[in-house]
Design an enzyme around this catalytic site. Sequence first.
Site, PDB file in Angstrom:
ATOM      1  N   HIS A 150       0.833  -1.217   0.000  1.00 45.42           N
ATOM      2  CA  HIS A 150       0.000   0.000   0.000  1.00 45.42           C
ATOM      3  C   HIS A 150       0.861   1.258   0.000  1.00 45.42           C
ATOM      4  O   HIS A 150       0.440   2.301   0.485  1.00 45.42           O
ATOM      5  CB  HIS A 150      -0.947   0.042   1.210  1.00 45.42           C
ATOM      6  CG  HIS A 150      -1.720  -1.216   1.436  1.00 45.42           C
ATOM      7  ND1 HIS A 150      -2.948  -1.454   0.872  1.00 45.42           N
ATOM      8  CD2 HIS A 150      -1.397  -2.335   2.141  1.00 45.42           C
ATOM      9  CE1 HIS A 150      -3.375  -2.660   1.240  1.00 45.42           C
ATOM     10  NE2 HIS A 150      -2.439  -3.215   2.003  1.00 45.42           N
ATOM     11  N   SER A 168      14.229  21.539 -16.522  1.00 48.32           N
ATOM     12  CA  SER A 168      13.029  22.356 -16.727  1.00 48.32           C
ATOM     13  C   SER A 168      13.433  23.670 -17.371  1.00 48.32           C
ATOM     14  O   SER A 168      14.506  24.201 -17.089  1.00 48.32           O
ATOM     15  CB  SER A 168      12.373  22.609 -15.368  1.00 48.32           C
ATOM     16  OG  SER A 168      11.571  23.776 -15.405  1.00 48.32           O
ATOM     17  N   LYS A 216      15.472  21.890 -11.273  1.00 43.27           N
ATOM     18  CA  LYS A 216      14.838  20.617 -11.592  1.00 43.27           C
ATOM     19  C   LYS A 216      15.737  19.656 -12.365  1.00 43.27           C
ATOM     20  O   LYS A 216      16.457  20.041 -13.262  1.00 43.27           O
ATOM     21  CB  LYS A 216      13.573  20.853 -12.428  1.00 43.27           C
ATOM     22  CG  LYS A 216      12.422  21.504 -11.704  1.00 43.27           C
ATOM     23  CD  LYS A 216      11.900  20.693 -10.529  1.00 43.27           C
ATOM     24  CE  LYS A 216      11.142  19.458 -10.958  1.00 43.27           C
ATOM     25  NZ  LYS A 216       9.905  19.813 -11.670  1.00 43.27           N
ATOM     26  N   GLU A 242       9.419   8.276 -16.987  1.00 42.82           N
ATOM     27  CA  GLU A 242       8.052   8.753 -17.257  1.00 42.82           C
ATOM     28  C   GLU A 242       7.628   8.412 -18.682  1.00 42.82           C
ATOM     29  O   GLU A 242       6.469   8.061 -18.930  1.00 42.82           O
ATOM     30  CB  GLU A 242       7.966  10.253 -17.023  1.00 42.82           C
ATOM     31  CG  GLU A 242       8.067  10.617 -15.542  1.00 42.82           C
ATOM     32  CD  GLU A 242       8.190  12.120 -15.321  1.00 42.82           C
ATOM     33  OE1 GLU A 242       7.371  12.869 -15.853  1.00 42.82           O
ATOM     34  OE2 GLU A 242       9.130  12.523 -14.631  1.00 42.82           O
TER      35      GLU A 242
END
Length: 441
Positions: free
Chosen positions: A154, A275, A281, A288
């Site tokens: 979980h 970024s 970043k 992804e």
Amino acid sequence: MKLWGGRFSSPEHELMEQFNTSLPVDKRLIEQDIAGSLAHVAMLVHCDLLTPDEGELLTDGLEAIRADIASGALQVEGEYEDVHSFVEMQLTGRIGETGKKLHTARSRNDQVAVDMRLYAKQIAHNTTELLQHLIDTLTEKGEAHDVIMPGYTHLQRAQVVTFSHHLGAYVQMFKRDKRRIGNAAELLDENPLGCGALAGTTHEIDRTVTTELLRFAKPVDNYMDGVSDRDYLLELMSDFSIIMMHMSRLSEELILWSSQEFRFVTMADAFSTGSSIMPQKKNPDAAELIRGKTGRVYGSLFALLTTLKGLPLAYNKDMQEDKEQFFDAADTVTDCLRIMAGMISTMQVNEENMRAAVKAGFLNATEVADYLVSKGVPFRDAHSIVGRLILHCEQANKSIEELTIAELKQFSGSIEEDLYAYIDYDEILKKGTKQAMKVNQ
Ligand code: ARG
């Protein structure tokens, strides 16, 4: 330029021609198409359907086309209906009238079927190699970092595991994927050449010749099935979908682990991006993109399943749609397997952060219950005792092992000094079944 037209009295509409052409997509089958034609010529000579001289002329012509394509002297392009028309017309353009004999006892329906099977076999082979490379990469990374970390259920800290055991779970998934691809490759290993359009041919051909030359295990058993079957593409695309699903789960973990909240791993610059506005970043885009492209591969599988449902036997032009879907799915899984291996091999593993996360999560609570069981307390009572103990620890902001023996005894008289050794994280890992927490190849 077409291979047909005798029974037509007016030309094809320009729009129809563009709509129908498959060359921009099936030009990728050029090698398989030439290989299939070379085997077909050898079979025609073997069966006295061509003279040896004709066979030689055709073979030399096909080989010259192959060489020109390899050297870049010839591009697979132009106003041809498909790759099959391209090869045959190139051949006739080069060697003259004998070129027109190439298509004896053959249809584009069995021709495209054999091209696709040869291509699918090659893709299956490449995918297997890429999977093995990823398996090796994960195994090596795990062996280099056989360190303690929290295991989750979980997404809550649950019990201690090792990083190598965690990566080892993915090794098992990719090993199954490899077997799945192997099974699919075995099942598709049948030669459809000789099925003709759908009903074979009245010429006395010998399908065993092309079967051997093209290295298929056997000829297909049924002609109509041979030209209609695209199950093997669906099966490989199902396997690709499962591979992508596995890589997507791993990607999700890599994305979480490389976040500031976890900091378990640091992605190499080579597999990260920045970024345009936020200078600080460093984003795990590779992971992804793999996660994102998973949907695309599922989409290809569903598109082809839907295309095929409801098609009557035998060949229907709908089937031409198989190529774009299969090629895209194969390209995507190939790219993703390469990127995943690169990402894994170059990422930094932050062992100390993993260890620190273990300390903070009461990951030895189950072992306290096991300890009580070993002292004769029934498990359900032990579970409840440890539950109360954890509540106390949370309120006192302490870990279990930080409590004194006097504090511990307030929860159960069965607790003795030996508890500390029993619930030591490194000891837990050394014990019992945890010995299996190696990446077993
Ligand atoms: N381009 C076709 C395909 O990919 C080749 C077979 C064409 N056969 C035909 N009868 N028109 O399916």
